[in-house]
Design a protein around this motif. Structure first.
Motif, short mmCIF file in Angstrom:
data_model
loop_
_atom_site.label_atom_id
_atom_site.label_comp_id
_atom_site.label_asym_id
_atom_site.label_seq_id
_atom_site.Cartn_x
_atom_site.Cartn_y
_atom_site.Cartn_z
N THR A 15 0.82 -1.22 0.00
CA THR A 15 0.00 0.00 0.00
C THR A 15 0.85 1.27 0.00
O THR A 15 0.31 2.37 -0.03
CB THR A 15 -0.93 0.02 1.24
OG1 THR A 15 -0.10 -0.15 2.41
CG2 THR A 15 -1.96 -1.09 1.17
N PHE A 17 3.41 4.19 -1.53
CA PHE A 17 3.33 4.84 -2.84
C PHE A 17 3.97 3.96 -3.91
O PHE A 17 3.37 3.64 -4.94
CB PHE A 17 4.00 6.23 -2.79
CG PHE A 17 3.86 6.97 -4.08
CD1 PHE A 17 2.66 7.57 -4.43
CD2 PHE A 17 4.91 7.00 -4.98
CE1 PHE A 17 2.51 8.22 -5.65
CE2 PHE A 17 4.77 7.65 -6.20
CZ PHE A 17 3.57 8.26 -6.53
N VAL A 18 5.20 3.51 -3.64
CA VAL A 18 5.89 2.69 -4.65
C VAL A 18 5.34 1.27 -4.67
O VAL A 18 5.30 0.63 -5.73
CB VAL A 18 7.43 2.74 -4.42
CG1 VAL A 18 7.85 2.02 -3.15
CG2 VAL A 18 8.19 2.20 -5.60
N ARG A 43 0.12 -3.89 6.76
CA ARG A 43 -0.45 -3.95 8.11
C ARG A 43 -1.97 -3.76 8.13
O ARG A 43 -2.62 -4.06 9.12
CB ARG A 43 0.20 -2.90 8.98
CG ARG A 43 -0.03 -1.48 8.51
CD ARG A 43 0.61 -0.47 9.43
NE ARG A 43 0.73 0.82 8.77
CZ ARG A 43 1.23 1.89 9.33
NH1 ARG A 43 1.66 1.83 10.56
NH2 ARG A 43 1.31 3.03 8.67
N ALA A 69 4.87 -4.62 10.62
CA ALA A 69 6.35 -4.66 10.58
C ALA A 69 6.97 -4.78 11.97
O ALA A 69 8.16 -5.05 12.09
CB ALA A 69 6.88 -3.42 9.88
N SER A 183 8.97 10.88 -3.56
CA SER A 183 7.78 10.53 -2.76
C SER A 183 7.98 10.87 -1.30
O SER A 183 9.11 11.11 -0.84
CB SER A 183 7.49 9.03 -2.88
OG SER A 183 8.45 8.30 -2.15
N GLY A 185 7.78 8.85 1.23
CA GLY A 185 8.57 7.84 1.92
C GLY A 185 10.06 8.08 1.74
O GLY A 185 10.85 7.90 2.68
N1 LIG Z 1 15.80 3.10 -3.86
C1 LIG Z 1 14.92 3.82 -4.52
O1 LIG Z 1 15.17 4.19 -5.62
C2 LIG Z 1 13.60 4.13 -3.87
C3 LIG Z 1 12.56 4.58 -4.65
C4 LIG Z 1 11.32 4.78 -4.03
C5 LIG Z 1 11.17 4.55 -2.67
N2 LIG Z 1 12.24 4.14 -1.94
C6 LIG Z 1 12.11 3.83 -0.51
O2 LIG Z 1 11.00 2.95 -0.37
C7 LIG Z 1 10.33 3.20 0.85
C8 LIG Z 1 8.86 3.42 0.56
O3 LIG Z 1 8.67 4.69 -0.07
P1 LIG Z 1 7.20 5.25 -0.33
O4 LIG Z 1 7.30 6.68 -0.69
O5 LIG Z 1 6.48 4.33 -1.24
O6 LIG Z 1 6.61 5.13 1.17
P2 LIG Z 1 5.18 5.44 1.78
O7 LIG Z 1 4.20 5.73 0.71
O8 LIG Z 1 5.39 6.43 2.87
O9 LIG Z 1 4.77 4.03 2.42
C9 LIG Z 1 5.34 3.49 3.57
C10 LIG Z 1 4.76 2.10 3.75
O10 LIG Z 1 5.21 1.56 4.99
C11 LIG Z 1 4.10 0.93 5.58
N3 LIG Z 1 4.28 0.80 7.03
C12 LIG Z 1 4.63 1.76 7.91
N4 LIG Z 1 4.66 1.23 9.16
C13 LIG Z 1 4.30 -0.07 9.03
C14 LIG Z 1 4.15 -1.15 9.95
N5 LIG Z 1 4.35 -0.98 11.26
N6 LIG Z 1 3.79 -2.34 9.48
C15 LIG Z 1 3.59 -2.55 8.16
N7 LIG Z 1 3.73 -1.57 7.24
C16 LIG Z 1 4.07 -0.35 7.68
C17 LIG Z 1 2.91 1.80 5.23
O11 LIG Z 1 1.71 1.08 5.44
P3 LIG Z 1 0.26 1.79 5.35
O12 LIG Z 1 -0.03 1.95 3.89
O13 LIG Z 1 -0.63 0.81 6.01
O14 LIG Z 1 0.37 3.12 6.06
C18 LIG Z 1 3.22 2.05 3.76
O15 LIG Z 1 2.79 0.95 2.99
C19 LIG Z 1 11.04 4.40 1.49
O16 LIG Z 1 11.97 3.92 2.44
C20 LIG Z 1 11.78 5.04 0.33
O17 LIG Z 1 12.96 5.72 0.74
C21 LIG Z 1 13.45 3.93 -2.51
#
Ligand SMILES: NC(=O)c1ccc[n+]([C@@H]2O[C@H](COP(=O)([O-])OP(=O)(O)OC[C@H]3O[C@@H](n4cnc5c(N)ncnc54)[C@H](OP(=O)(O)O)[C@@H]3O)[C@@H](O)[C@H]2O)c1
Length: 408
Positions: A15, A17-18, A43, A69, A183, A185
């Protein structure tokens, strides 16, 4: 007799963003009940059900696994169901460790999108011995950081070995062009790292060490020269400026060098190419000031809070249109110790951080589940290049819109 896991891959954090983009990609590419057995996890059951609904009626059989998590029991249960867990639950330094522990202990393969080098270092120190015993292969940084860099250098080195009979000792990557966004995250992960580093001198020292995630060696490693300001680059024939992802990419590539033994005197850095002449110089100066200014500003708590108001929040990121029209082009320049040189180009057909990243991690996860036998690569902490090698390059070119070409 132990039963084999039900799934090839579980997308944990589907769920996010990515995670939503990954889910759509896997569904469009493989459907449900097709050649890939996969499931979505997170979750919140209601959010996962809502996400599945967005895929249409034919996605109804897509399995859902609920796990928090922070719950060791739920994570172990998740691990028993799958060959590979692909996690987007970040910031990883805040939420990622219990899953690494569960995967290491249960022998479950794992990949993620972290760019948080200090966290990678801690996970290697704490869980590598366990992963080696159980057979869990852990592969961090399978998105824009650091697949194009790590696989680009791997590709260059294979080409150099074929043509010159030796690997390159001096390698650099220049971002020639890129279009994309960021994003919530990713911002949260970056701010968490800056916040921790601003109050911790040991962490700041670790962040400055280009070999921080490499195993120790018995010889003196060469001094690395990261690009910290405006520089004229004779290979790129243009001005270059610091690249925001260099800090993690350079460390991942150094770990690959340490494990694949490209060269004892291997040096590597990354930068953004801004162009020729006075305009290129001014562009490089602007990028340098913007990057440096942002880092300084977010290290100061009141300013960090203020800036945060204007940045994407968790769950937010570039629009579908921005993902579709985004792209990246990297050039990797290599030189052998005896003076032969080679240039390769790596490109992607979507915005780097999301559209392309979703395809890269999906193919990395599938490569882990379907292509690389545990007998060939036993348990431990790998970089993408070390674990996947040419198998991933083939997948990225066939199914993820990336290209790898020798251009000079
Ligand atoms: N390397 C790269 O190129 C790259 C590119 C994109 C992203 N990223 C990394 O990928 C990660 C995600 O980015 P994003 O922007 O997609 O993040 P985001 O939209 O903020 O999503 C965070 C996710 O973590 C989940 N989460 C938080 N606490 C949790 C828990 N206790 N148990 C289970 N799930 C939990 C959230 O669940 P809910 O939906 O239920 O709130 C959500 O699905 C970040 O660390 C970002 O730095 C890296």
């Amino acid at each position: 007799m132990p039963t084999s896991p039900a799934f090839d891959i579980v997308v944990f954090g589907a769920t996010s963003f990515v995670g939503q983009i990954i889910t759509r990609y896997l569904f469009d590419q493989y459907g449900v009940d097709g050649p890939v057995n996969w499931a979505i996890a997170g979750r919140s059951e209601s959010k996962l059900l809502a996400l599945r609904t967005t895929l249409g009626k034919s996605a109804d059989p897509l399995p859902i696994v609920v796990a928090d998590a922070q719950s060791a029991d739920a994570l172990r249960n998740l691990c028993t169901k799958t060959k590979v867990v692909m996690s987007t639950v970040g910031p990883y330094a805040l939420y990622g460790e219990p899953l690494i522990k569960a995967c290491a202990e249960t022998g479950t393969d794992y990949c993620d999108l972290t760019g948080e080098a200090p966290w990678i270092k801690r996970m290697i120190e704490k869980y590598e011995a366990t992963a080696q015993q159980t057979g869990a292969r852990i592969v961090h940084s399978c998105g824009y950081d650091s697949i194009p860099s790590d696989m680009g250098v791997y590709f260059l080195q294979q080409q150099a070995k074929e043509r010159f009979g030796q690997y390159c000792s001096t390698v650099k990557m220049r971002v020639k062009a890129a279009k994309g966004g960021v994003s919530g995250g990713t911002i949260a992960s970056m701010l968490n790292l800056v916040k921790k580093a601003s109050g911790d001198a040991t962490l700041r020292k670790e962040l400055a060490n280009p070999y921080s995630i490499c195993p120790p060696v018995e010889y003196v490693r060469p001094k690395q020269k990261p690009i910290m300001s405006v520089v004229y680059d004779t290979d790129a024939k243009a001005w270059v400026a610091p690249f925001v992802m260099a800090a993690v990419n350079e460390r991942v590539v150094q770990r690959s060098n340490a494990l694949l033994h490209y060269h004892k005197n291997f040096t590597y850095n990354e930068a953004v190419r801004t162009g020729k002449g006075p305009l290129g110089f001014m562009g490089a100066a602007a990028v340098t000031m913007a990057t440096g200014g942002f880092m300084v500003a977010v290290a100061i708590p009141p300013i960090r809070g203020f800036i945060h108001l204007f940045l994407p929040k968790p769950g937010e990121g570039p629009s579908p249109e921005a993902q579709r029209t985004g792209y990246f082009v990297h050039e990797v320049y290599g030189q052998t110790e005896s003076g032969q040189s080679l240039t390769v180009r790596v490109s992607g057909d979507r915005d780097p951080g999301y559209g392309s990243t979703a395809k890269m991690i999906s193919q990395a996860g599938l490569c882990l589940a379907q292509d690389i036998a545990k007998t060939d690569k036993p348990g431990g902490f790998y970089t993408p290049a070390v674990l996947f090698g040419h198998r991933l390059i083939e997948r990225l070119q066939s199914f993820a819109g990336l290209t790898f070409d020798v251009v000079g």
